[in-house]
Design a protein around this motif. Structure first.
Motif, mmCIF file in Angstrom:
data_model
loop_
_atom_site.group_PDB
_atom_site.id
_atom_site.type_symbol
_atom_site.label_atom_id
_atom_site.label_comp_id
_atom_site.label_asym_id
_atom_site.label_seq_id
_atom_site.Cartn_x
_atom_site.Cartn_y
_atom_site.Cartn_z
ATOM 1 N N PHE A 131 -43.888 -5.380 -23.693
ATOM 2 C CA PHE A 131 -44.114 -3.944 -23.501
ATOM 3 C C PHE A 131 -45.049 -3.191 -23.211
ATOM 4 O O PHE A 131 -45.889 -2.561 -22.708
ATOM 5 C CB PHE A 131 -43.029 -3.357 -22.534
ATOM 6 N N SER A 132 -45.527 -2.911 -24.892
ATOM 7 C CA SER A 132 -46.464 -2.302 -25.342
ATOM 8 C C SER A 132 -47.499 -2.426 -25.204
ATOM 9 O O SER A 132 -48.919 -1.349 -24.277
ATOM 10 C CB SER A 132 -46.135 -2.087 -26.807
ATOM 11 N N LEU A 133 -48.415 -4.232 -25.043
ATOM 12 C CA LEU A 133 -49.308 -4.465 -24.729
ATOM 13 C C LEU A 133 -49.364 -4.290 -22.880
ATOM 14 O O LEU A 133 -50.777 -4.216 -22.734
ATOM 15 C CB LEU A 133 -49.402 -6.141 -25.150
ATOM 16 N N LEU A 134 -48.559 -4.582 -22.468
ATOM 17 C CA LEU A 134 -48.329 -5.119 -21.100
ATOM 18 C C LEU A 134 -49.057 -3.176 -20.592
ATOM 19 O O LEU A 134 -49.854 -3.511 -19.460
ATOM 20 C CB LEU A 134 -46.969 -5.162 -20.087
ATOM 21 N N ILE A 135 -48.044 -2.696 -20.767
ATOM 22 C CA ILE A 135 -48.626 -0.960 -20.384
ATOM 23 C C ILE A 135 -49.615 -0.703 -20.560
ATOM 24 O O ILE A 135 -50.861 0.163 -20.245
ATOM 25 C CB ILE A 135 -47.652 0.124 -21.305
ATOM 26 N N GLN A 136 -50.371 -0.854 -22.060
ATOM 27 C CA GLN A 136 -52.062 -1.015 -22.961
ATOM 28 C C GLN A 136 -52.564 -1.144 -20.899
ATOM 29 O O GLN A 136 -53.147 -0.885 -20.898
ATOM 30 C CB GLN A 136 -52.318 -0.749 -23.825
ATOM 31 N N ALA A 137 -52.486 -2.517 -20.697
ATOM 32 C CA ALA A 137 -53.454 -3.013 -19.769
ATOM 33 C C ALA A 137 -53.197 -2.392 -18.575
ATOM 34 O O ALA A 137 -54.114 -1.990 -17.970
ATOM 35 C CB ALA A 137 -52.544 -4.758 -19.843
ATOM 36 N N VAL A 138 -52.142 -2.417 -18.123
ATOM 37 C CA VAL A 138 -51.759 -1.322 -16.751
ATOM 38 C C VAL A 138 -52.421 -0.180 -16.669
ATOM 39 O O VAL A 138 -53.250 0.393 -15.342
ATOM 40 C CB VAL A 138 -50.703 -2.174 -16.597
ATOM 41 N N MET A 139 -52.198 0.326 -17.486
ATOM 42 C CA MET A 139 -53.360 1.826 -17.775
ATOM 43 C C MET A 139 -54.429 1.557 -17.753
ATOM 44 O O MET A 139 -55.320 2.962 -16.774
ATOM 45 C CB MET A 139 -52.499 2.228 -19.230
ATOM 46 N N THR A 140 -55.139 0.914 -18.296
ATOM 47 C CA THR A 140 -56.490 0.330 -18.803
ATOM 48 C C THR A 140 -56.828 -0.107 -17.144
ATOM 49 O O THR A 140 -57.912 0.905 -17.134
ATOM 50 C CB THR A 140 -56.281 -0.095 -19.691
ATOM 51 N N LYS A 141 -55.856 -0.789 -16.923
ATOM 52 C CA LYS A 141 -57.193 -1.294 -15.347
ATOM 53 C C LYS A 141 -56.745 -0.300 -14.224
ATOM 54 O O LYS A 141 -57.258 0.337 -13.595
ATOM 55 C CB LYS A 141 -56.490 -2.617 -15.039
ATOM 56 N N PHE A 142 -54.635 0.460 -14.088
ATOM 57 C CA PHE A 142 -55.455 0.515 -12.632
ATOM 58 C C PHE A 142 -55.379 2.526 -12.919
ATOM 59 O O PHE A 142 -55.443 3.282 -12.058
ATOM 60 C CB PHE A 142 -53.979 0.704 -12.521
#
Lengths: 905, 259
Positions: free
Chosen positions: A741-752
């Motif tokens: 989830f940490s990686l996922l949140i980081q990815a989502v935050m970065t992109k969107f």
């Protein structure tokens, strides 16, 4: 809940019937007694372990304090020990025979006990020992692994029952020929919290049963009395009296009266007298005004009465008078013991106020310095000067050094107690004084400078303060609120709630911003234009804001040019709108994974469900899925070599988990061979080091050869990925979703969020910090030593080696903050259009971490007589200290990265 | 015109405050065993009902600019239905947000939902009354500097203060004072959790603080709301502000920051 059997030949008993003396549970008092060293120390010295003993537990040094084992050895008693090797480190030459078991490999709960039991048969037949100490660790390990409701606990308790019975029977048979009865002491050195840990001060953790079994006690017919509460420190005094040894010098315990209840009055009084003399001596050493102490006065009175009683006794007076007087003396003694014990326990905490004040002043000065230089450091060129040279030659500086040195000399010559600052060499002390005064001079210089600047621009400041976005306000008030909350013990215990609450609010605020950005683009445009006008007037204040003001235009440009061609614009818009909600849902799911804190720690959480032995298949599937997800999320930014290494490393992680029996491999469902998984873990380490090495190589290349920025960011991402792999290895089995989830949140935050909304470096940094903190708690950590997972320090190691074990434990504990901080660095360095972003980020990171710490240090100093200082505030201080150390390392890393940027052009 | 508006607004707020205070005391005359802490659910129901009714009645009475064109009955009904749907959606949304903030998903659902309802009565209902089911208008009012009239400002302030009050109301969650109101709550809650208690002895205690927290959140929210209402009316009366109401919230913020 370790079972320690202390078998003692009780030297003065005559009773014949085997007896059970249920003394019930004992209290530890609110002390941090997590680690074994502290508990054994308390058992054997009778003194209360300080908090620092817990920290020192990792490499238990020899116990030098006066203790029971030392006394026994001096008296020529032969002591045998089997069990936890911490004892052997504490008492290296005291045992005539021993067999230690390493206690740090927590996942093992069978071998540790078998190692003890296998000696039992032979040793019980022999006659050549006086004290036998058996320390069973299995129950403790089960507790740590699976909690108090585990199915493993029942069989383990039965096993312990059986062992107890065996010892008792064999002792009874031995007693037939021996003249003196034996004493069998069964005790646990700490309890178990609902989560299976220990170290806090809940009732379940601090009270454990204590059973004294001996034929010397008389059976009470009829119903059993309810067990009584006694202090753990009382045991040392009782055993010493029972064995005819001197009571350890620093023991604060009082003898357990029921043990000697059946002796003759003269003996009883003698024992109590011995105990109170020892306690009053201790009081004399520690309290300057000991004569005023009520306990001491009571002791004097009872001593006098005791003298009268002896006189009567020697006169041969056997009447009722003697008995009554005896009872009176007895009562007087018991009261005196109680009061003495109490006032001594209070005395134990001594504070080195002088050193504490000096440390607090330095911390405070540095924080103020950081705060004062904020506006300068966050402006465009990210440079602020510290007027060090000018201020260090000023008159104020020399004056301060002189005054402080004089104060130092006065304090050190007049101090009664030992003081850390006085014990270091005078050169160091003068250095400290110079540091304090230099910092003070710098602060004064900065303050005067700011005041000169602020006067004319005060109007502008007021105007621009309304230009703060909601996000800025939230960040400001969130930080303030968190700092304020550190003053209350409940808020420290439940700090995770604060962070969860803050990041939820942050997500909602981001959601609001995204929403506004999409639906009100035009309005916003207008408003921002107005704001920009205001800002143009406000010349030198908060310039850094400008790089985010032009939101709509740049986001449009971004949309046109970015990599989103694959998705139609409508989808992208909706994905952006949904992303904060997605993050909120992720956080909510993570919350249920680990129930941490104190108040709700006993609630069953998903993590417990997963780790229970019935759900191994689910855990295996989840682990597998998580590892795949980690690979999918990470591989986007990998170089091709490290992609392969990552895949193999994650495979190795799964093999490691299968080897230590956490998960099942699909092809070996039945075989149950549990090893320590050393080969598998080392296999993973090789890949971790490989990936880190590639990353560092890239970084060096970007620094030495004038390569472009992308190589540097590639290197940073490689380092990040290496750390992710290490985290995947070290996390507890059910915690892999946290990493995902940490990686996922980081990815989502970065992109969107961060890229389209163009947050500035300061905002992004603070968001990273908040999420890092929240993930620290999502991992199942708390501000309590009990949740510390020391087993992470033994992954891939045969035995306890200090440096790597310490490093691994610290990394495993702070995975959340470290990963988010490194992500911040990688993210900012890959965003190459931002100049000075990294230096902004490193400044903000240092500032945001140092504010709570410095506030906390001052709070703790002022709250040092708080009831919960040892159980709540000190562990938090330890956590904060380690966190600060990590932050400092990360900031140095940031600065190094920034430097390479400067050297290059 | 402006003065008249302010006067009307003032009366509305006074009525609101009085009604909230009355709901704490009046029902104890009719219902036995009524107290804010023990039967917080009934109290929440009563309170939200009262506030809703008063809001609807008053705002419809004193509505600043009643739509000039007399619309058809059908149109009115559709507006009413739309408003109801919006209200329900806002309840659900608040419920979802509360759950995301950490409230349990299944157990104590009623408490959570009632809390969402009361929050909606304070935030969505005035908006529905004043602006109607018109998302565009809402968006306009809730952007910064988007308020055009004193009514919009009032909406902004009351809504924001309700939300902030509820947010601040979570403050006592981590506290573990063994206060009488907490232990009293345990009693009230024990029969709810009776079934769990048989399975695990401490199950009753697990949920002990939860309803209390709701009550305190709600209390806190109410208090903040009232304070803000009072502040707002005071501020509106302040002649200085009336003369230059250019961007009232911004100037208000500026004022607080400066002081």
């Amino acid at each position: 809940m370790e079972a320690a059997f202390l078998l003692l030949s009780h030297p003065r008993g005559e009773g014949r019937t085997p007896q059970l003396l249920p003394l019930g549970s004992w209290d530890w008092g609110p002390r941090p007694t997590d680690q074994r060293r502290a508990s054994e120390q308390a058992l054997m010295t009778g003194s209360i372990p300080g908090f620092i003993d817990v920290v020192m537990n990792f490499n238990s040094p020899v116990l030098l304090e006066d203790n029971l084992i030392g006394q026994a050895k001096a008296a020529g008693k032969r002591v045998i020990f089997y069990g936890d090797d911490t004892w052997i480190k504490l008492f290296p030459k005291h045992f005539v025979e021993y067999d230690g078991t390493t206690s740090f490999f927590v996942p093992d709960f069978k071998e540790v006990d078998d190692n003890v039991t296998r000696h039992l048969d032979t040793v019980l037949k022999r006659e050549d020992w006086d004290i036998l100490i058996l320390h069973y660790l299995g129950l403790d390990h089960i507790g740590h692994l699976t909690g108090p409701h585990s199915s493993l606990i029942g069989p383990k308790l039965k096993e312990m029952d059986y062992i107890l019975k065996k010892i008792h029977i064999s002792l009874l048979s031995k007693e037939k020929e021996a003249s003196l009865p034996h004493l069998l002491v069964l005790c646990g050195d700490h309890g178990m919290s609902e989560a299976g840990g220990h170290g806090a001060s809940s009732v379940e953790e601090v009270s454990t049963p204590l059973l004294l079994i001996s034929s010397a006690f008389h059976r009470k017919m009829g119903n059993l009395q309810p067990p009584k509460h006694v202090q753990q420190t009382d045991l040392a005094a009782t055993l010493a009296v029972g064995l005819g040894l001197p009571i350890p010098k620093n023991s604060v315990g009082s003898i357990l009266y029921p043990v000697v209840e059946k002796r003759t009055m003269r003996e009883q009084l003698r024992f109590l007298h011995l105990n109170s003399v020892q306690l009053s001596r201790l009081l004399q050493e520690n309290v300057p005004m000991y004569e005023k102490d009520p306990g001491f006065q009571q002791f004097k009175v009872s001593e006098k009465l005791h003298g009268n009683w002896i006189k009567l006794y020697l006169e041969g007076n056997n009447s009722e008078v003697l008995l009554n007087l005896g009872k009176k003396v007895l009562k007087q003694y018991l009261d005196a013991l109680k009061t003495l014990s109490m006032s001594l326990s209070k005395q134990v905490a001594q504070y080195d106020m002088y050193s504490m004040m000096v440390g607090a002043i330095i911390v405070l000065e540095i924080t103020i310095l950081l705060l004062l230089s904020t506006p300068k450091a966050l402006c465009q060129n990210a440079a602020f000067e510290i007027p060090l040279s000018s201020s260090s030659f000023s008159l104020l500086f020399y004056l301060m050094v002189l005054i402080l040195s004089a104060v130092h000399v006065i304090i050190c010559t007049s101090a009664e107690r030992t003081c850390f600052l006085c014990s270091i060499s005078w050169l160091m002390a003068v250095g400290v004084m110079m540091l304090i005064s230099a910092l003070l001079c710098v602060i004064v210089a900065l303050l005067t400078k700011t005041f000169e600047n602020v006067r004319p621009s005060a109007q502008n400041l007021a105007a621009s303060s309304s230009g703060w976005s909601e996000l800025d306000l939230l960040i400001l008030f969130g930080t303030l609120g968190h700092v304020l909350s550190l003053g209350a013990s409940s808020f420290i215990e439940e700090e995770h709630q604060t962070w969860y609450f803050l990041i939820n609010t942050l997500c909602l605020a981001l959601g609001h911003e995204v929403f506004r950005n999409h639906f009100l683009g035009k309005d916003l445009d207008h408003n921002l234009a107005v704001e920009q006008n205001i800002k143009k007037n406000a010349k030198n204040v908060l310039q850094y804001k400008n790089d985010y003001v032009d939101v709509p235009e740049t986001s449009k440009i971004y949309k046109a040019s970015s990599s989103m061609e694959l998705l139609p614009k409508v989808y992208e818009k909706w994905l952006q709108l949904a992303s904060p909600w997605f993050i909120l849902i992720c956080c909510r799911l993570l919350r249920t994974l680990n129930q941490t804190g104190v108040q709700w720690a006993h609630r069953l959480d998903f993590g417990h469900w997963l780790t229970s032995s019935d759900h191994k298949i689910e855990l295996s599937v989840l682990t597998c899925l998580s590892l795949i997800m980690i690979f999918v999320l990470v591989q986007r930014r990998c170089s091709s070599v490290s992609k392969v290494a990552m895949a193999l490393g994650l495979l190795g992680v799964f093999c490691y988990r299968a080897a230590i029996g956490n998960v099942l491999l699909p092809w070996q469902r039945d075989r149950k061979s549990i090893s320590k998984g050393i080969i598998e873990a080392r296999f993973v380490y090789v890949f971790v080091l490989g990936i880190l090495f590639t990353g560092i190589k890239d970084l060096l290349k970007s620094q030495i050869i004038f390569a472009d920025v992308s190589i540097k960011s590639l290197g940073l991402w490689d380092i990040y990925n290496g750390l992710v792999l290490l985290a995947a290895l070290l996390l507890r089995p059910h915690n892999l979703p946290v990493l995902v989830f940490s990686l996922l949140i980081q990815a989502v935050m970065t992109k969107f969020i961060w890229k389209p909304l163009k947050h500035d470096a300061a905002q992004v940094t603070i968001m990273h910090y908040w999420f890092g903190q929240a993930f620290f708690y999502f991992q199942g950590n708390s501000n309590n030593i009990a949740t510390l997972d020391i087993s992470a320090g033994f992954v891939g190691l045969e035995s306890f080696i200090e440096v790597p074990a310490l490093f691994l434990t610290v990394f495993a504990t702070y995975i959340g903050p470290i990963l988010w901080a490194i992500h911040l660095l990688s993210f900012l360095s890959s965003e190459n259009n931002r100049s000075s972003a990294i230096s902004h980020a490193s400044f903000c990171y240092a500032l945001i971490c140092s504010i709570p710490v410095s506030a906390y240090i001052i709070l703790v100093t002022s709250l040092r007589y708080h009831l919960f200082i040892w159980s709540v505030f000190s562990p938090k201080l330890l956590y904060e200290g380690v966190h600060l150390f990590i932050t400092a390392t990360i900031c140095v890393f940031f600065i190094v990265m920034d430097q390479t940027n400067l050297i290059k052009p | 015109m402006k003065d008249a508006d302010i006067k009307r607004l003032f009366y509305v707020h006074i009525f609101c405050i009085v009604s909230i205070i009355l709901t704490t005391f009046i029902p104890s005359f009719f219902l036995e065993d009524f107290s804010v802490l023990e039967t917080h659910l009934t109290w929440l129901c009563i309170c939200s009902m009262c506030v809703a009714i008063i809001n609807v009645v008053l705002y419809l009475q004193v509505k600043p600019n009643p739509s000039s064109k007399r619309s058809s009955i059908f149109h009115k009904i559709s507006r009413l239905l739309k408003s109801c749907v919006y209200f329900f959606i806002s309840c659900l949304l608040f419920h979802a947000i509360i759950v995301l903030y950490g409230a349990p998903l299944i157990e104590l659902m009623l408490e959570t939902f009632l809390f969402a309802v009361i929050l909606s009565t304070f935030t969505t209902l005035p908006c529905l009354c004043l602006l109607g089911p018109n998302i565009k208008a809402w968006l306009r009012v809730f952007t910064r500097n988007g308020a055009t009239s004193i009514w919009d400002n009032s909406l902004q302030i009351t809504t924001m203060s309700s939300v902030i009050g509820a947010w601040l109301g979570a403050f006592p969650i981590p506290l573990d004072w063994e206060r009488p109101w907490q232990s009293g709550q345990r009693k009230g809650c024990s029969y709810e959790a009776g079934d769990h208690r048989i399975q695990a002895p401490s199950a009753g205690e697990k949920h002990r603080l939860y309803p209390v927290t709701f009550t305190t959140i709600w209390n806190n929210q109410r208090v903040t709301h009232q304070i803000f209402l009072a502040l707002e009316t005071g501020w509106l009366w302040c002649p200085l502000q009336i003369t230059q109401p250019s961007h009232p919230p911004a100037s208000f913020l500026k004022y607080t920051i400066l002081t």
